[in-house]
Design an enzyme around this catalytic site. Structure first.
Site, PDB file in Angstrom:
ATOM      1  N   THR A 187       0.834  -1.200   0.000  1.00 30.76           N
ATOM      2  CA  THR A 187       0.000   0.000   0.000  1.00 30.76           C
ATOM      3  C   THR A 187       0.864   1.243   0.000  1.00 30.76           C
ATOM      4  OG1 THR A 187      -1.772  -1.049   1.198  1.00 30.76           O
ATOM      5  CG2 THR A 187      -1.551   1.309   1.483  1.00 30.76           C
ATOM      6  N   ASN A 394       6.186 -11.204  -5.896  1.00 27.41           N
ATOM      7  CA  ASN A 394       4.739 -11.336  -5.925  1.00 27.41           C
ATOM      8  C   ASN A 394       4.240 -12.747  -6.120  1.00 27.41           C
ATOM      9  OD1 ASN A 394       3.587  -8.625  -5.497  1.00 27.41           O
ATOM     10  ND2 ASN A 394       5.021  -8.145  -7.145  1.00 27.41           N
TER      11      ASN A 394
END
Lengths: 399, 399
Positions: A187, A394
């Protein structure tokens, strides 16, 4: 150069950090307190899937005045239902106890894994530890920038002092992360302070203008977080006169605020997951500013452009094709494309590859300049390349 | 099961392949000839940067009847200026000589590197070789599917026979590549034939309907090629009566054509650059079909979703966040998400990870089903995961 004081560069703020145990190591709670209730402005993710602290802080932002900001890293408190909202509120309440204010005068932010309940015992311990070391020095500022980090590889701080009517006005801040969303902790959170005097409406307008030219123009993977939050508190402690909308003072303030935001935004792009390069996409002479922005974004988000940059390849074909599919006017015969000032394609004709272009592609900062030769539109977008590590970071994370 | 005859499954077509030397090895020119001028329909990339053969074939498509298709792999003839257009026209002229027709009755397609002039001596040799082995057998069909390959790891062919008014109608085709754009040779080209009887207008409409549910719903990286071309020729040699728009025969034909296109589209997704998985994104009960499509595309294009799939991670947070930022209605508390039938998130609450979900994530085909609980909209999109090899393939290639 002045010491980096970031969020405590402006007069009227203290910051502290503490460890609650939400991250595997280091401080994971940041606590920023204004000496007096500050004028506040905030911007949040536009994702319809948004986290509990975003819901809570949106309500706080409507009031226009804030005494403190509390943030944790390690857990995003997202997709946590009603219990998550209660926890965000409890974070505010705990922070309010130390800040000497009501819970609705506290901004809350969280970043980290999605879908896991916040461990409130750890949050409580972290807030308590952070409240115990509130300070105004460079060490406190540096610790705060570190406490909010997740997959960031380095802390990100910036500050700027300007003169308004001959008096100093300071702006500073810290930011973290970029992914833009991710259970893999990416974020974007940004905390800014200033000692400027301004009404909530003026501050909101200034923050919107600055964000539009900075954070809105950063992209790592085109994904959007559930938790993105940008806060600006103004103490009014500067001796400079108040800033009113539409005046030269306002423009000077917005300019400086934008510079701080661009500096932080570029740090985020350069520190994108797995990034090896900071990439600035500069589209000029487009049909309009909106067209230029659509084309710059298409180029910046193209996985084929980003992998080519990782491979140090001046792949003009991929850049032009992205500009061509962005839904904006494009004419191959009018376009001129260069990488760090070395032209690769001019008006329909690719230029033979030279040693010069191979050399510039190896640099850590790449500016892609695309002159479309169509109008007066222009836009700048910041991004990074895609490396093996982007996939690794990821793919290997498991929820 | 019938032999795979693909482009020569329908009556009235011959196909040949030859080597001109544009690829490092193997045949690189495909030549498809109709016994008599065929009714033709075509769809092309909507990229404003498009290749010379696309410009040429668009003009041919307006005429509605075509005698032959000539295609080369190894060079896209894109960003090659006026000389490139002259070369595309020359390809058509050479092919027309062998097909016994005018150059404006020949579709031309190219795929491969961008920005390099076509070596016309090689093209000429390839067309000559392909024209020398025109045939209607399975070997010729298989060779054609191989000749058009670039980064494809396997040839892609499909065929279907249906009955219309008790008489057989055949449809077949071959396709290649997906990137969707790339100097690294990843344009999509697709060649379809049928022996149905239909007017150019009906054929165009049928092809548009089939493509919308198949090729328009494949995405590897969201990039769009300069060369994408989809051709359909109809010989009218089937004994079945002519197909008129809006009739049950038309619907049966579109259904079969769509099945062939979906089969080819899924092969392209499964063979995306570096792909280890074929991923079907199925969004249901969205606010509208358009909303469902936007959300399915956002999920399918999300690098975070795609890297998670490569890592065999049932990362519901990334899927929901992509649905949340797609610009369509989304309510976390109404959404139900499953992977290959195993529910991971139900109405605001993530489910604890089970052995069952870990097992299904290892499968080579993954269906992500997202039930939004909002309306009647639905959409299906096909994609693949992002692996290290996607980065490798696209970073290591040098223009």
């Amino acid at each position: 150069m002045a010491k980096m004081l970031s969020v405590v560069f402006a007069r009227g703020f203290k910051v502290g950090s503490g460890r609650g145990g939400l991250k595997t190591k280091g401080d994971d709670v940041m606590f920023l307190v204004a000496d007096e209730p500050a004028v506040a402005a905030a911007l949040f993710t536009t994702n319809k899937m948004f986290a509990a602290p975003v819901r809570y802080s949106r309500e706080v932002a409507r009031r226009g005045h804030v005494k403190a900001i509390v943030a944790n890293a390690g857990n995003a408190n997202a997709a946590t239902g009603d219990a998550g909202y209660a926890n965000a509120k409890e974070m505010a309440r705990l922070a309010a106890g130390y800040a000497g204010c009501r819970a609705d005068a506290v901004f809350v932010a969280s970043t980290g894994v999605i879908g896991r309940p916040l461990d409130m015992a750890k949050v409580r311990a972290g807030i308590s530890a952070a409240a115990a070391n509130l300070d105004v020095n460079a060490a406190a500022a540096a610790a705060a920038a570190r406490a909010i980090m997740t997959t960031d590889t380095r802390p990100k701080s910036a500050q700027r002092e300007i003169n308004i009517s001959g008096r100093p006005v300071r702006i500073g801040g810290i930011t973290k992360g970029v992914g833009m969303l991710s259970p893999r902790l990416a974020t974007m959170l940004c905390f800014l302070t200033t000692d400027a005097k301004a009404s909530p409406a003026v501050l909101r307008r200034a923050l919107g203008a600055a964000a539009e030219m900075s954070f809105d123009r950063v992209t790592v993977d085109g994904d959007m977080s559930t938790n993105d939050s940008l806060f600006l508190l103004a103490s009014g402690r500067s001796p400079a006169p108040a800033i009113k909308a539409g005046t030269p003072r306002y423009r000077a303030f917005v300019k400086a605020l934008t510079e701080v935001c661009v500096e932080l935004a570029k740090m985020m792009a350069a520190d994108g997951e797995g990034a090896t390069k900071l990439v600035t996409v500069n589209v000029s002479r487009a049909a309009s500013d909106a067209a230029a922005l659509a084309q710059a974004r298409a180029i910046a988000n193209s996985p084929l452009v980003k992998t080519a940059l990782f491979g140090c390849d001046p792949n003009w074909g991929r850049v032009l094709a992205a500009a061509g599919y962005a839904g904006a006017p494009f004419e191959e015969k009018k376009a001129v494309l260069s990488f760090n000032g070395v032209v690769a394609f001019r008006k329909g004709v690719p230029l033979p590859k030279s040693g010069a272009i191979n050399d510039v592609m190896k640099e850590r900062e790449i500016t892609i300049e695309l002159d479309l030769g169509l109008g007066k539109g222009r836009a700048v977008v910041y991004t990074c390349d895609y490396s093996y590590d982007y996939v690794k970071i990821n793919a290997e994370y498991h929820t």
